[in-house]
Scaffold this active site. Structure first.
Site, short mmCIF file in Angstrom:
data_model
loop_
_atom_site.label_atom_id
_atom_site.label_comp_id
_atom_site.label_asym_id
_atom_site.label_seq_id
_atom_site.Cartn_x
_atom_site.Cartn_y
_atom_site.Cartn_z
N CYS A 171 0.93 -1.00 0.01
CA CYS A 171 -0.13 0.04 -0.04
C CYS A 171 0.81 1.14 -0.32
O CYS A 171 1.77 1.37 0.88
CB CYS A 171 -0.86 0.16 1.02
SG CYS A 171 -1.98 1.41 1.31
N CYS A 208 0.36 3.39 3.42
CA CYS A 208 0.71 2.75 4.85
C CYS A 208 1.74 1.70 4.81
O CYS A 208 2.38 1.13 5.90
CB CYS A 208 -0.27 2.28 5.98
SG CYS A 208 -1.01 0.72 5.17
N CYS A 238 -7.22 -1.20 1.60
CA CYS A 238 -6.36 -1.71 2.42
C CYS A 238 -7.01 -1.76 3.90
O CYS A 238 -7.62 -0.82 4.19
CB CYS A 238 -4.93 -0.48 2.39
SG CYS A 238 -3.90 -1.02 3.60
N CYS A 271 -5.01 1.18 6.50
CA CYS A 271 -5.30 2.56 6.48
C CYS A 271 -6.63 2.93 5.79
O CYS A 271 -6.96 4.19 5.74
CB CYS A 271 -4.16 3.13 5.88
SG CYS A 271 -4.20 2.92 3.91
N CYS A 316 -8.09 -6.16 -9.61
CA CYS A 316 -7.86 -4.92 -10.58
C CYS A 316 -7.53 -3.80 -9.85
O CYS A 316 -8.23 -2.94 -9.26
CB CYS A 316 -8.93 -4.91 -11.51
SG CYS A 316 -8.60 -3.65 -13.00
#
Length: 172
Positions: free
Chosen positions: A88, A91, A136, A139, A159
């Site tokens: 991510c 984070c 995510c 976060c 995707c």
């Protein structure tokens, strides 16, 4: 007494008004709806809006915090074929292994499975359709969507927006 034509015209006008009233708010969710959806969930990593702006590029902010989408075929991660981990960009949580990446020919990095405990999903009703949004789990950053037209063994296609992720190659 009303003619058949008058009834059809009136019905069509009422139907169009109902369609516009029901769909237009869904066409542009805006930050307020994103913030409301994220306010309903608790995340380990949180920042103020100004902190997110300072941590992310404008493009990353638009995707991760406002549920935007990058243009197809613009992410360098779409052509990333080395062994490693996709994380991510908000984070740094590891999200996907390169072992699950495949070329979906859609223009976005695609995977058939996330890493364990990496992502969460929620229903996305924007743009007049129902999809499963992927974010995510640490976060709450918007990553993309998951579809059921992927390869075996899962049959899923995660995707993802390349700008929502970073890539760390396996050390040689």
């Amino acid at each position: 007494m009303f003619s058949r034509r008058q009834i059809l015209v009136a019905s069509g006008g009422l139907g169009l008004a109902a369609l516009v009233a029901g769909v237009l708010p869904k066409l542009s969710p805006g930050t307020a709806l994103v913030e409301q959806a994220q306010a309903d969930e608790a995340f380990e990593v949180t920042h103020s809006d100004s902190e997110w702006h300072s941590l992310l590029s404008d493009e990353q902010y638009a995707i991760l915090r406002e549920e935007g989408t990058e243009r197809a075929y613009t992410s360098p991660l779409n052509n990333e074929h080395r062994s490693g981990t996709f994380a991510c960009a908000g984070c740094a949580l590891a999200l996907f292994s390169s072992a699950t990446k495949f070329d979906s020919h859609t223009g976005w990095p695609s995977f058939w499975a996330p890493l364990e405990q990496a992502v969460a999903t929620r229903q996305d009703r924007s743009f007049g359709m129902v999809r499963n949004e992927v974010h995510c789990r640490r976060c709450g950053g918007h990553l993309g969507h998951v579809f059921d037209d992927g390869p075996k063994p899962t049959g899923l296609r995660y995707c993802m927006n390349g700008l929502a992720m970073t890539f760390k190659p396996v050390a040689a």
